[in-house]
Design a protein around this motif. Structure first.
Motif, PDB file in Angstrom:
ATOM      1  N   ASP A   1     -44.873 -13.806 -19.274  1.00  0.00           N
ATOM      2  CA  ASP A   1     -44.246 -14.571 -18.200  1.00  0.00           C
ATOM      3  C   ASP A   1     -43.485 -15.756 -18.787  1.00  0.00           C
ATOM      4  O   ASP A   1     -43.981 -16.447 -19.648  1.00  0.00           O
ATOM      5  CB  ASP A   1     -45.288 -15.096 -17.232  1.00  0.00           C
ATOM      6  N   ALA A   2     -42.257 -15.960 -18.292  1.00  0.00           N
ATOM      7  CA  ALA A   2     -41.468 -17.078 -18.769  1.00  0.00           C
ATOM      8  C   ALA A   2     -42.158 -18.374 -18.394  1.00  0.00           C
ATOM      9  O   ALA A   2     -42.702 -18.504 -17.306  1.00  0.00           O
ATOM     10  CB  ALA A   2     -40.077 -17.018 -18.143  1.00  0.00           C
ATOM     11  N   LYS A   3     -42.080 -19.388 -19.296  1.00  0.00           N
ATOM     12  CA  LYS A   3     -42.811 -20.620 -19.049  1.00  0.00           C
ATOM     13  C   LYS A   3     -41.856 -21.778 -18.868  1.00  0.00           C
ATOM     14  O   LYS A   3     -40.719 -21.750 -19.303  1.00  0.00           O
ATOM     15  CB  LYS A   3     -43.761 -20.893 -20.200  1.00  0.00           C
ATOM     16  N   THR A   4     -42.349 -22.816 -18.235  1.00  0.00           N
ATOM     17  CA  THR A   4     -41.574 -24.032 -18.019  1.00  0.00           C
ATOM     18  C   THR A   4     -42.314 -25.215 -18.611  1.00  0.00           C
ATOM     19  O   THR A   4     -43.531 -25.202 -18.733  1.00  0.00           O
ATOM     20  CB  THR A   4     -41.349 -24.269 -16.524  1.00  0.00           C
ATOM     21  N   SER A  25     -36.597 -22.614 -21.740  1.00  0.00           N
ATOM     22  CA  SER A  25     -35.734 -22.059 -22.789  1.00  0.00           C
ATOM     23  C   SER A  25     -35.844 -20.543 -22.909  1.00  0.00           C
ATOM     24  O   SER A  25     -34.953 -19.907 -23.464  1.00  0.00           O
ATOM     25  CB  SER A  25     -36.056 -22.713 -24.129  1.00  0.00           C
ATOM     26  N   THR A  26     -36.930 -19.946 -22.414  1.00  0.00           N
ATOM     27  CA  THR A  26     -37.100 -18.492 -22.533  1.00  0.00           C
ATOM     28  C   THR A  26     -36.716 -17.762 -21.257  1.00  0.00           C
ATOM     29  O   THR A  26     -37.077 -16.602 -21.065  1.00  0.00           O
ATOM     30  CB  THR A  26     -38.558 -18.153 -22.896  1.00  0.00           C
ATOM     31  N   ILE A  27     -35.968 -18.416 -20.396  1.00  0.00           N
ATOM     32  CA  ILE A  27     -35.590 -17.809 -19.128  1.00  0.00           C
ATOM     33  C   ILE A  27     -34.758 -16.550 -19.362  1.00  0.00           C
ATOM     34  O   ILE A  27     -33.969 -16.475 -20.304  1.00  0.00           O
ATOM     35  CB  ILE A  27     -34.815 -18.827 -18.264  1.00  0.00           C
ATOM     36  N   SER A  28     -34.975 -15.546 -18.518  1.00  0.00           N
ATOM     37  CA  SER A  28     -34.181 -14.323 -18.622  1.00  0.00           C
ATOM     38  C   SER A  28     -33.113 -14.322 -17.535  1.00  0.00           C
ATOM     39  O   SER A  28     -33.140 -15.145 -16.621  1.00  0.00           O
ATOM     40  CB  SER A  28     -35.070 -13.097 -18.483  1.00  0.00           C
ATOM     41  N   GLY A  29     -32.201 -13.391 -17.647  1.00  0.00           N
ATOM     42  CA  GLY A  29     -31.057 -13.382 -16.750  1.00  0.00           C
ATOM     43  C   GLY A  29     -31.390 -13.178 -15.283  1.00  0.00           C
ATOM     44  O   GLY A  29     -30.620 -13.557 -14.411  1.00  0.00           O
ATOM     45  N   THR A  30     -32.551 -12.594 -15.001  1.00  0.00           N
ATOM     46  CA  THR A  30     -32.905 -12.316 -13.614  1.00  0.00           C
ATOM     47  C   THR A  30     -33.913 -13.307 -13.035  1.00  0.00           C
ATOM     48  O   THR A  30     -34.349 -13.141 -11.900  1.00  0.00           O
ATOM     49  CB  THR A  30     -33.498 -10.899 -13.491  1.00  0.00           C
ATOM     50  N   LEU A  90     -40.540 -20.236 -12.630  1.00  0.00           N
ATOM     51  CA  LEU A  90     -39.583 -19.148 -12.808  1.00  0.00           C
ATOM     52  C   LEU A  90     -40.100 -17.919 -12.096  1.00  0.00           C
ATOM     53  O   LEU A  90     -41.246 -17.506 -12.280  1.00  0.00           O
ATOM     54  CB  LEU A  90     -39.369 -18.841 -14.287  1.00  0.00           C
ATOM     55  N   ASP A  91     -39.282 -17.342 -11.289  1.00  0.00           N
ATOM     56  CA  ASP A  91     -39.657 -16.159 -10.526  1.00  0.00           C
ATOM     57  C   ASP A  91     -38.664 -15.052 -10.860  1.00  0.00           C
ATOM     58  O   ASP A  91     -37.485 -15.165 -10.552  1.00  0.00           O
ATOM     59  CB  ASP A  91     -39.631 -16.477  -9.041  1.00  0.00           C
ATOM     60  N   TYR A  92     -39.171 -14.015 -11.514  1.00  0.00           N
ATOM     61  CA  TYR A  92     -38.257 -12.952 -11.932  1.00  0.00           C
ATOM     62  C   TYR A  92     -37.882 -12.016 -10.802  1.00  0.00           C
ATOM     63  O   TYR A  92     -37.118 -11.093 -10.979  1.00  0.00           O
ATOM     64  CB  TYR A  92     -38.852 -12.173 -13.104  1.00  0.00           C
TER      65      TYR A  92
END
Lengths: 111, 113
Positions: A1-4, A25-30, A90-92
């Protein structure tokens, strides 16, 4: 899971703008960027969310960096009722939709 | 008031007892979530329902925990043989569909003595 990553705490004066930062910084495009806040002794409350463009609503504005690795929640005029813990999430947008909360930023507002 | 409601708001129980909490979501919200929050921490996901189907359970949800949502309306969370480590705020949230904002209830604070 992407972290903040958020500062543990911030202080503001009443009726002044507040800028609450969040690094992802590890956010994905979606991944959508969501902000919730939790007032003392209450459940969390939705504030705002966005994907790429800056967003405004009646509660706040969300400024998203061009590379999307960071964002800032802006409260234009802090009031004493804005004192709360603010969570950047972050919510994918996947099939689950469950939110993964960090520790958030505790905002104190001084009169 | 048409928000999410939770009952009871506070529950004190002795270790080893069973407790049950109820959540009434916003009408027509088909997604219902349970979270747990301990002091100084953000909420942690426990489980969620789409209508009456329980679709995901966190590893935090041990065998002593069970949740139901009969007929896709209200939901109950039961904890059997409570332990002191179960002391926390239990939050319920509902959403009209995945990806939409979640609306949280005020929570049920559980104290296990």
């Amino acid at each position: 899971d992407a972290k903040t990553t958020q500062p543990n705490s911030m202080e503001s004066n009443e009726e002044e703008p507040v800028h609450l930062p969040c690094n992802h910084s590890t956010i994905s495009g979606t991944d959508y960027i969501h902000w919730y806040r939790q007032l003392p002794s209450q459940g969390p409350e939705y504030v705002i969310h966005g994907l790429t463009s800056n967003v405004n609503n009646r509660m706040a504005s969300l400024a998203i960096a061009e590379d999307r690795k960071s964002s800032t929640l802006i409260l234009h005029r802090a009031t004493l009722r804005d004192a709360a813990v603010y969570y950047c999430i972050l919510d994918y947008g996947g099939s689950q939709g469950n939110l993964i909360f960090g520790k958030g930023t505790k905002l104190s507002v001084k009169p | 008031d048409t928000g999410v409601s939770q009952n009871p708001r506070h529950k004190i129980t002795k270790r080893g007892q069973n407790v049950t909490f109820r959540c009434d979501p916003i009408s027509e919200h088909n997604r219902l979530y349970w979270y747990r929050q301990t002091l100084g921490q953000g909420p942690e996901f426990l489980t969620y329902f789409q209508n009456e189907a329980q679709l995901e359970k966190s590893r935090l949800l041990s065998d002593r925990f069970s949740a139901e949502r009969p007929k896709g309306s209200f939901s109950t969370l039961e904890i059997q043989r409570t332990e002191q480590g179960d002391s926390a705020m239990y939050l319920c949230a509902s959403s009209p569909r995945v990806g939409y904002e979640q609306y949280f209830g005020p929570g049920t604070r559980l104290t296990v003595t």
